[in-house]
Design an enzyme around this catalytic site. Structure first.
Site, short mmCIF file in Angstrom:
data_model
loop_
_atom_site.label_atom_id
_atom_site.label_comp_id
_atom_site.label_asym_id
_atom_site.label_seq_id
_atom_site.Cartn_x
_atom_site.Cartn_y
_atom_site.Cartn_z
N ALA A 229 -3.92 -5.48 5.39
CA ALA A 229 -2.62 -5.92 4.88
C ALA A 229 -2.52 -7.44 4.77
O ALA A 229 -2.09 -7.98 3.73
CB ALA A 229 -1.51 -5.41 5.78
N ASP B 279 -3.78 0.33 2.27
CA ASP B 279 -3.99 0.74 3.65
C ASP B 279 -5.41 0.34 4.03
O ASP B 279 -6.31 0.43 3.19
CB ASP B 279 -3.80 2.26 3.80
CG ASP B 279 -3.55 2.68 5.25
OD1 ASP B 279 -2.41 3.09 5.57
OD2 ASP B 279 -4.49 2.60 6.06
N SER B 280 -5.61 -0.06 5.27
CA SER B 280 -6.97 -0.48 5.66
C SER B 280 -7.90 0.72 5.81
O SER B 280 -9.11 0.56 5.86
CB SER B 280 -6.92 -1.28 6.96
OG SER B 280 -6.30 -0.51 7.96
N ARG C 128 12.58 7.04 2.51
CA ARG C 128 11.87 7.19 1.23
C ARG C 128 12.87 7.55 0.12
O ARG C 128 12.75 7.08 -1.01
CB ARG C 128 10.81 8.29 1.34
CG ARG C 128 9.68 7.94 2.29
CD ARG C 128 8.50 8.89 2.13
NE ARG C 128 8.53 10.02 3.02
CZ ARG C 128 7.76 10.17 4.10
NH1 ARG C 128 6.91 9.21 4.45
NH2 ARG C 128 7.81 11.24 4.84
N PHE D 125 0.65 -0.42 4.07
CA PHE D 125 0.46 0.56 5.17
C PHE D 125 0.89 1.95 4.67
O PHE D 125 1.71 2.63 5.27
CB PHE D 125 1.28 0.20 6.42
CG PHE D 125 1.12 -1.22 6.90
CD1 PHE D 125 0.04 -1.56 7.72
CD2 PHE D 125 2.01 -2.22 6.52
CE1 PHE D 125 -0.12 -2.87 8.17
CE2 PHE D 125 1.86 -3.52 6.96
CZ PHE D 125 0.80 -3.85 7.79
N CYS E 151 8.16 0.70 14.12
CA CYS E 151 8.25 1.99 14.81
C CYS E 151 7.86 1.83 16.28
O CYS E 151 7.58 2.80 16.97
CB CYS E 151 7.39 3.05 14.13
SG CYS E 151 5.65 2.63 14.09
N1 SAH Z 1 4.23 4.32 5.67
C1 SAH Z 1 3.49 5.48 6.09
C2 SAH Z 1 3.12 5.47 7.55
C3 SAH Z 1 2.34 4.26 7.99
S1 SAH Z 1 1.34 4.55 9.40
C4 SAH Z 1 4.27 6.75 5.72
O1 SAH Z 1 5.40 6.67 5.23
O2 SAH Z 1 3.73 7.83 5.93
C5 SAH Z 1 0.48 3.06 9.51
C6 SAH Z 1 -0.70 2.91 8.57
O3 SAH Z 1 -1.14 1.55 8.67
C7 SAH Z 1 -1.92 3.75 8.90
O4 SAH Z 1 -2.23 4.57 7.80
C8 SAH Z 1 -3.05 2.74 9.16
O5 SAH Z 1 -4.30 3.12 8.61
C9 SAH Z 1 -2.53 1.50 8.46
N2 SAH Z 1 -3.01 0.21 8.98
C10 SAH Z 1 -3.19 -0.15 10.27
N3 SAH Z 1 -3.56 -1.44 10.36
C11 SAH Z 1 -3.62 -1.91 9.09
C12 SAH Z 1 -3.93 -3.19 8.51
N4 SAH Z 1 -4.26 -4.24 9.27
N5 SAH Z 1 -3.85 -3.32 7.19
C13 SAH Z 1 -3.53 -2.26 6.40
N6 SAH Z 1 -3.23 -1.05 6.88
C14 SAH Z 1 -3.28 -0.87 8.20
#
Ligand code: SAH
Length: 395
Positions: A281, A251-252, A213, A229, A339
């Site tokens: 997404a 985010d979904s 970040r 996400f 990850c």
């Molecule tokens: N980038 C974040 C962590 C991401 S965790 C950080 O820095 O803290 C992954 C995230 O993806 C979760 O919040 C989950 O709700 C979201 N997610 C999962 N599937 C998804 C999709 N199909 N479309 C959008 N978001 C999604």
């Protein structure tokens, strides 16, 4: 202590400090052995190789101590290991007035297999990934609250989703020491975040993206940013501070979006540069205009939770990255992550390479990113490496 005897010739990996014993290496187990038992591991010739926690499954023992001496696994043992982990975090400069969130214990990476502890302000959020750690939770909580300078005053135990299902331990998520609010504010590099360890994912916040970040902040000036996400909006908040002209968070999960909105207003009030979207997404990327963003972050959840899902995960990474790359303008920057522990660095890079080729874009790698130093990798346990990222310049 119960004894486990290894097959002849299977002592090598323990002599090289690998922190796990696989069930296939075991010659004999006591009849009365139970999940979470403390066990002495013996070579076929009867020599002690170390001490660990037994669990049912292909990883049969998680090692706590190597060598022939007898050690007691008590609060003092955990205090010593946790103090050593804290020394590393201090050396990294993570304990500051303007930084109160960090990972204190990262399992095998801190020689405490099965244990994860994140610190937010004065609260430690603890997760057990093995029955042995679950049974020792009160000793560990006592060790945490005995750290100097009142570093930790409450310990929240959150293992409902992390303990092996087969062990049927029925853990309850609850405070072991002290109490607190579901919603405390922690500071990361001067930025403030609500951390909801009661209802949030994992321990409530993804501390592991801190350094990435920071790097993103440096790329943000004058750019239109898409944080895909976004979860708690970590990347969005850094992009705002870095001088982005607009930041869109997707985010979904509607809950994630409300966390993101709360974190934006905590740091920037109602700054009109930010907008958020509760949407899938792939759908968002599909409807998004060509050239709408010149800095994009893709940080999806683990696509492969295990090795068997690898093929589909790689296809998923390729499709996701191709969908973004296709619409990015020339001179834009993509931060893309995986990850999934089951996907290695090379496989991820190949998936992104295929995405670039599919999108027919000229792409250069500017940075290759990893998990931060408070998520250390035990050199004898390369399985501990999980976070990989690439920063790409897209032409
Ligand atoms: N980038 C974040 C962590 C991401 S965790 C950080 O820095 O803290 C992954 C995230 O993806 C979760 O919040 C989950 O709700 C979201 N997610 C999962 N599937 C998804 C999709 N199909 N479309 C959008 N978001 C999604």
């Amino acid at each position: 202590m119960k004894k486990i005897i290894l097959q002849k010739g299977r002592e090598d990996s323990l002599q090289r400090y690998h922190p796990w014993v696989f069930s296939g290496a075991i010659k004999s187990l006591p009849d009365d052995i139970e999940d979470g038992d403390l066990v002495q591991i013996l070579a076929a010739d009867g020599k002690q190789l170390g001490i660990g926690h037994y669990q049912v499954g292909s990883i049969a023992v998680k090692m706590l101590h190597f060598g022939s001496e007898t050690v007691t696994i008590d609060e003092t043992f955990y205090s010593r290991r946790i103090a050593a982990a804290l020394d590393v975090r201090r050396a990294l400069g993570l304990l500051r007035d303007d930084n109160t969130a960090f990972r204190l214990v990262h399992g095998e990476g801190d020689f405490l297999p099965g244990l994860v502890v994140d610190v937010y302000g004065h609260t430690a959020v603890m997760q057990a990934h093995s029955p042995g750690i679950h049974f020792d939770r009160d000793k560990i909580a006592a060790a945490l609250t005995s750290l100097p300078d009142n570093l930790v005053t409450s310990v929240y135990y959150k293992s409902e989703t992390t303990l092996p299902f087969k062990a049927q331990l029925d853990p309850v998520n609850d405070y072991l020491v002290g109490g607190g609010h579901a919603d405390d504010v922690a500071i990361e590099n001067g930025l403030r975040f609500h951390i909801d360890w009661l209802r949030g994912q994992k321990t409530g916040f993804f501390v592991d993206q801190r350094e990435n970040r920071c790097l993103l902040e440096k790329f943000s000036r004058g750019r239109r940013v898409l944080n895909m996400f976004c979860y708690t909006g970590g990347f969005s908040v850094y992009a705002m501070r870095g001088g982005a002209t607009l930041v869109h968070s997707v985010d979904s999960s509607a809950k994630a979006i409300s966390l993101t909105d709360a974190n934006i207003s905590l740091n920037f009030n109602c700054d009109s540069r930010h907008k958020s979207f509760a949407e899938d997404a792939f759908k968002y990327l599909d409807r998004m205009e060509n050239g709408a963003y010149d800095l994009v972050i893709l940080d999806p959840p683990a696509f492969a939770k295990r090795k068997s899902a690898l093929r589909n995960a790689l296809i998923g990474y390729r499709k996701l990255n191709a969908a973004a790359l296709q619409k990015m303008p020339s001179g834009s920057v993509l931060f893309t992550f995986s990850c999934s522990q089951a996907v290695n660095r090379e496989q991820f890079r190949l998936a992104v390479f295929s995405a670039a080729a599919q999108a027919k874009r000229r792409v250069r790698i500017l940075h290759q990113l990893s998990q931060p130093a408070d998520h250390p990798i035990n050199i004898y346990h390369p399985e501990g490496e999980y976070l990989k990222g690439l920063v790409l310049w897209v032409e």
